[in-house]
Design an enzyme around this catalytic site. Structure first.
Site, short mmCIF file in Angstrom:
data_model
loop_
_atom_site.label_atom_id
_atom_site.label_comp_id
_atom_site.label_asym_id
_atom_site.label_seq_id
_atom_site.Cartn_x
_atom_site.Cartn_y
_atom_site.Cartn_z
N CYS A 182 -1.18 -6.15 -4.61
CA CYS A 182 -0.40 -5.50 -3.55
C CYS A 182 0.93 -4.95 -4.07
CB CYS A 182 -0.15 -6.46 -2.40
SG CYS A 182 -1.67 -7.22 -1.82
N HIS A 191 5.36 -3.82 1.89
CA HIS A 191 3.92 -4.05 1.86
C HIS A 191 3.48 -4.60 3.22
CE1 HIS A 191 -0.02 -5.32 0.97
NE2 HIS A 191 0.26 -6.60 0.88
N ASN A 246 -4.17 -4.61 5.92
CA ASN A 246 -3.53 -4.75 4.61
C ASN A 246 -4.35 -3.96 3.58
OD1 ASN A 246 -2.74 -5.63 2.08
ND2 ASN A 246 -2.69 -7.80 2.62
#
Ligand code: ACO
Length: 321
Positions: free
Chosen positions: A111, A248, A278
């Site tokens: 990520c 994020h 996500n």
């Protein structure tokens, strides 16, 4: 000399899967997912490949930057879910775009992948080695999910974002911090292909993403505010100077906690996780493109980008837009 983002782009797969859709195929509910994560829907790839999504995002970014693909010196792709083990997503993208002179390679920082790729581009530009760099973050995470594990598969989505960066005398990246902690890597992992050469005996069972959600949560809420504070200090700025925090998109509760710890109102934290989920390395560049296209970024604005994820890894950058 600074490294400025001069164009952004993004692409999501066509298929939208709402929480209600998931509740028809597994034991979950819109209420459970939304209340714990803020996610209401995600886009999942059905027909699209990652290189197609990344190419669409990249063409938009190149167009806004006014740079032709053949002028690119480098392509950096943050991803953990490239279409193939070989060649890399960045090399496939080079072929798709016709960016013949670009040096191309992938960066695996989960990520934090887009942040790590952006900071790598910054070093190449500041050194004077390259001028025009395409930085991409994208994933088709749905292929790495165990669709029988409701505690992970509901969290993630697919998509790609891109940014073109170039040297600039006045605006651009002011500071960056990066960190890694391999000792805690097991809290978020996906085992790779097992060795099956003739001299070993191994199961060939596929592995999927597995996560200790509460440990990841604790890591994120402690590390992200610290990384942002360090990056701001390096840039000689304070949280009050920042117009937007592009984080994020893992979980709305993580973003709310960062906002609280930094004492910055949630209005300065745009989000897209309610309709994207996500998207790991894709989430920061997709959100950045969204705020850019909605006109929320004006020249001279101060922006913080921050990512965190498997590895463990984390990164934060401060820039003048
Ligand atoms: N639907 C319904 N029930 C579920 C689901 C689901 N999709 N998933 C788990 N449950 C159940 C569990 O089985 C458990 O039931 P039990 O109490 O009967 O055993 C119950 O819900 C609670 O499970 P927990 O795992 O304790 O739930 P928690 O409140 O911790 O929330 C979550 C889980 C959302 C993952 C949370 O830990 C979290 O936010 N973690 C942060 C990590 C994160 O966001 N990771 C994203 C990827 S990592 C990254 O991007 C860096």
């Amino acid at each position: 000399m600074k490294t400025r983002i001069c164009g952004t782009g993004s692409a999501l797969p066509k298929r939208v899967v709402k929480n209600e859709d998931l509740s028809k195929i597994m034991d979950t509910s819109d209420e459970w997912i939304k209340s714990r994560t803020g996610i209401a829907a995600r886009h999942l790839a059905v027909e699209e490949t990652l290189v197609q999504l990344a190419a669409e995002a990249s063409r938009q970014a190149l167009k806004e930057a006014g740079i032709a693909a053949k002028e690119l010196d480098m392509i950096l792709a943050g991803t953990i879910s490239a279409d193939n083990i070989l060649p890399s997503l960045a090399c496939e993208l080079q072929r798709e775009l016709g960016a013949a002179k670009a040096v191309a390679f992938d960066i695996n920082a989960a990520c934090s992948g887009f942040l790590f790729a952006l900071q790598t581009a910054d070093v190449y530009i500041k050194s004077g080695q390259y001028r025009n760099i395409l930085v991409v973050g994208g994933e088709i995470l749905s292929k790495l999910m165990d669709w029988n594990d409701r505690s992970t598969c509901v969290l993630f989505g697919d998509g790609a974002g891109a940014a073109v960066v170039c040297p600039d005398e006045t605006c651009g990246i002011l500071s960056g911090v990066q960190g890694s902690d391999g000792a805690r890597g097991s809290v978020l992992s996906c085992v790779g292909r097992r060795n099956n050469n003739p001299y070993v005996t191994n199961s060939t069972a596929l592995s999927f993403v597995s996560m200790d959600g509460q440990e990841v949560y604790k890591f994120a809420v402690r590390t992200v505010p610290k990384a942002i504070a360090e990056a701001l200090e390096k840039a000689g700025l304070t949280v009050e100077d920042i117009d937007l925090f592009v984080l994020h998109q893992a979980n709305i509760r993580i973003i709310e906690s960062v906002s609280k710890r930094l004492k910055v109102p949630m209005e300065k934290f745009p989000t897209n996780l309610s309709w994207c989920g996500n998207i790991s390395a894709g989430s920061v560049p997709i959100l950045l493109d969204d705020v850019n296209r909605r006109g929320l970024l004006k020249k001279g604005d101060k922006v913080v980008l921050a990512g965190f994820g498997a590895g463990l890894t984390w990164g934060a950058s401060v820039m003048t837009w």
